[in-house]
Design a protein around this motif. Structure first.
Motif, short mmCIF file in Angstrom:
data_model
loop_
_atom_site.label_atom_id
_atom_site.label_comp_id
_atom_site.label_asym_id
_atom_site.label_seq_id
_atom_site.Cartn_x
_atom_site.Cartn_y
_atom_site.Cartn_z
N TYR A 45 -7.58 6.47 -2.69
CA TYR A 45 -8.61 7.18 -1.94
C TYR A 45 -8.18 8.58 -1.53
N SER A 68 -8.30 -0.06 4.97
CA SER A 68 -9.45 0.04 4.05
C SER A 68 -9.72 -1.33 3.44
N LEU A 69 -8.65 -2.06 3.11
CA LEU A 69 -8.82 -3.39 2.52
C LEU A 69 -9.37 -4.37 3.55
N ALA A 91 -3.61 -0.56 -2.69
CA ALA A 91 -4.48 0.55 -2.28
C ALA A 91 -3.59 1.72 -1.87
N THR A 109 0.85 -1.19 0.00
CA THR A 109 0.00 0.00 0.00
C THR A 109 0.88 1.24 0.00
N HIS A 120 -11.01 2.80 -9.11
CA HIS A 120 -10.97 1.36 -9.42
C HIS A 120 -9.63 0.75 -9.00
N ARG A 121 -8.59 1.60 -8.84
CA ARG A 121 -7.30 1.10 -8.35
C ARG A 121 -7.20 1.30 -6.84
N ARG A 122 -8.29 1.65 -6.21
CA ARG A 122 -8.35 1.89 -4.77
C ARG A 122 -7.39 3.00 -4.34
N CYS A 135 -3.72 5.91 -0.09
CA CYS A 135 -4.44 7.04 0.48
C CYS A 135 -3.65 8.31 0.19
#
Ligand SMILES: [Zn+2]
Length: 642
Positions: A479, A587-588, A454, A390, A475-477, A456
């Motif tokens: 955020y 988040s995942l 993911a 991540t 769509h690629r997470r 952030c």
């Protein structure tokens, strides 16, 4: 002859009043101690007790001296018991209550953390105490009788009255002067009692309650609690003021008296159920089994280890002494707790009966983290333990700072890269670079290529640009987030909507920092451990940023809460980026992803690959030309290379 008019006080109440005033003079304190009283009179109910029948102090011999110090003949006015959960702390208070009602009546106040808990304690513990012990049942009226003087929070008896209240109620704490003050679970008391609706602060509930005992020369105060957080623990503070008694028990092999300590519980690798206690005597190191415990407890004795203030007898023991648990059960508890700082706090408090050092309270040293960096090269190949990647990004006025983090089983982590992308957030170039960074792939020894799962990105000062960038990559997470302090989960259950109706995720940064700081203190690879590579990005400056903040306890409206602060001028982007990368992982997890499942799949791939060749083949290095194609690394071309 007519009976007394119904509006006049009952003869019992008048009698109680007279006895109340002259109790001490009319009824000299008897010779019996509280523990002797309990052995002689107390009966445990079938409903509420684990072992119903007659109370036997011999079952928990360590409670005897505590109860002796609470007896009227004792020279101590204050008795402090710092204890694990489920060791009989409440029983000590109940035996004292029984003793007071039966033999040494006087005004008595029992304080629980809240009024609700006081009601529950009264219904579930005090009512059965009275009903099942004949000497008490005949002194306290049945609550179903009219004008019985027996309600949930107040029980009259000849010569005294018991009032139960909550530490959150200043009205309750001020309700009456008390000769006996019994304070239960003091570490769960609020920092300040309040008057309720108005919420005015009234000061420390312990001080308020103790002030009500000031007029009694023969007062007796009991404080019992499982400890909580180091900085705010009342029970630890009181214990430190006392003569600090510890319970010494003899080794069944060599006879040496010792305090039971967690470090002496040993077990064979991966077989916690077979744990034993190892005698600490250098010439013995004998294995002490569970069946030895009861006899050791019976032969045990308390030893004071400090002069104390002369008025306070203090007792401490941990869950190792419990007659109701085994070394094996404790070892299993410990292995489960070790997986997260939160569970470790519960274990530390309720089993070890020790206060928990909050993350950030004792700071992790930047130099120590620098010194423990490891030689791995994620640009060539990922450490095999990484099962997911991540990214956390922190947007500043002239740059984006990113950390790419690999995660393994039990949230063990590997820092993969720390990247600073310079540029003007108003210009496209910066966002193109960020996009390429988020598109990076890594080679895993299992043979697969690993993408960023993911990310952030903190929306900071440029909320709408960040939201636009992230929404195109939802769509690629990727955020858009905003960090918020205070009590909230790391990853919110729902996103909020910004002004333009685009989603924005509010990340609980305090919880993230707390988790990270607790983990930075872990020194052995395994659950929660943080690995850092030897590279220029992870220099002393990086670790100084990572450890820039400290956690302090502040009081607002009577409640202790923790607050994160950094020195003025200190930078902390590295800390923010790391927390956001952790939020991306959360988040995942919130969406049902499990690191353990992913880890198992990758371990199977690794095993199959080893099986193919017999030996693990080093993967050929990628040609340098591949890396040259990544323009986004130009600002810090050396970000992977030393
Ligand atoms: Zn020994």
């Amino acid at each position: 002859m007519r009976s007394a008019a119904s509006d006049a006080p009952s003869p019992e109440t008048i009698l109680a009043g007279i006895m109340f005033a002259f109790a001490a003079a009319l009824r000299p304190d008897p010779e019996l101690s509280v523990s002797e009283w309990a052995d002689q009179y107390r009966v445990l109910s079938r409903v509420s007790a684990g072992e119903p029948g007659r109370w036997r102090t011999a079952r928990t011999p360590f409670l005897r001296e505590i109860m002796e110090c609470l007896s009227p003949a004792s020279a101590y006015t204050r008795v402090v018991f710092m204890k694990p959960a489920q060791i009989g702390g409440s029983e000590v208070l109940l035996n004292m209550l029984g003793y007071i009602i039966h033999l040494a009546p006087g005004p008595t106040m029992l304080v629980e953390p809240t009024v609700e808990l006081a009601k529950r304690f009264s219904r579930q513990r005090i009512a059965p105490l009275i009903e099942n012990t004949a000497a008490l049942a005949e002194r306290v009226s049945d609550p179903r009788e009219r004008d019985s003087g027996n309600t949930i929070l107040a029980k009259e008896f000849p010569g005294g009255v018991l009032v139960a209240t909550g530490a959150n109620s200043s009205v309750g704490l001020r309700s009456m002067p008390a000769r006996y003050l019994l304070m239960d679970e003091v570490d769960a008391y609020p920092a300040s009692a309040s008057t309720g609706a108005a919420g005015t602060e009234e000061g420390d509930p312990v001080d308020l309650a103790i002030r009500r005992t000031a007029t009694f020369a023969n007062r007796q105060i009991a404080m019992v609690s499982t400890p909580t957080i180091a900085e705010t623990s009342r029970i630890e503070q009181a214990y430190l003021e006392s003569d600090q008694r510890k319970y010494y028990v003899p080794c069944p092999h060599c006879g040496m008296f010792q305090v039971l300590r967690w470090a002496q519980v040993k077990w064979p690798d991966r077989k916690p159920a077979e744990a034993w206690y190892e005698c600490e005597a250098a010439l013995c190191h004998g294995r002490i089994a569970d069946h030895h415990k009861q006899q050791m407890l019976e032969r045990g004795r308390w030893r004071a280890e400090a002069p104390g203030d002369g008025d306070t007898a203090g007792f401490w023991l941990n869950g190792l002494y419990s007659p109701w648990t085994t070394w094996g059960a404790l070892a299993k508890d410990f292995l489960r707790a070790r997986k997260s700082p939160e569970r470790m706090q519960t274990f530390t408090n309720t089993v070890l009966a020790e206060t928990f050092q909050q993350a950030g309270a004792a700071k992790t040293d930047a130099g120590e983290l620098l010194a423990r960096r490891e030689a791995y090269r994620p640009d060539r190949i990922l450490p095999p333990g990484v099962v997911l990647i991540t990214v956390g990004g922190d947007l500043q006025a002239d740059r984006v700072e990113l950390e790419i983090v690999g995660w393994g089983r039990d949230e063990e982590s590997w820092s993969l890269a720390y990247v600073v992308l310079p540029g003007d957030p108003a210009q496209r170039e910066l966002w193109d670079m960020l996009d390429q960074a988020l598109s990076l792939t890594f080679d895993h020894p299992c043979g697969r290529e690993m993408k960023i799962a993911a990310a952030c990105v903190d929306s900071g000062f440029h909320q709408s640009i960040v939201q636009q960038f992230c929404n195109q990559r939802a769509h690629r997470r990727v955020y858009p987030i905003k960090g918020a302090a205070g009590q909230r989960p790391i990853w919110p259950r729902m996103h909020s909507k910004a002004k333009d109706n685009r989603p924005l995720w509010i990340v609980g940064v305090d919880a993230a920092k707390e988790a990270l700081y607790a983990r930075l203190k872990i020194t052995e690879p395994g659950p929660g451990f943080c690995h850092f590579p030897i590279s220029d990005q992870y220099d002393l400056g990086y670790f100084e940023q990572l450890t820039a903040e400290t956690c302090r306890v502040r009081y607002t409206k009577g409640f202790a809460h923790r607050e994160w602060t950094k020195k003025p001028g200190a930078r902390n982007e590295a800390l923010d980026a790391r927390c956001y990368a952790y939020a991306a992982l959360q988040s995942l997890i919130a969406g049902g992803f499990r690191l353990s499942r992913q880890a198992q799949q990758i371990e199977e791939l690794l095993a199959a690959k080893d099986g193919d060749t017999g030996v693990q083949q080093p993967r050929p290095q990628q040609p340098a030309a591949n890396r040259e194609r990544e323009p986004w690394i130009t600002p810090r071309r050396d970000w992977f290379d030393r």
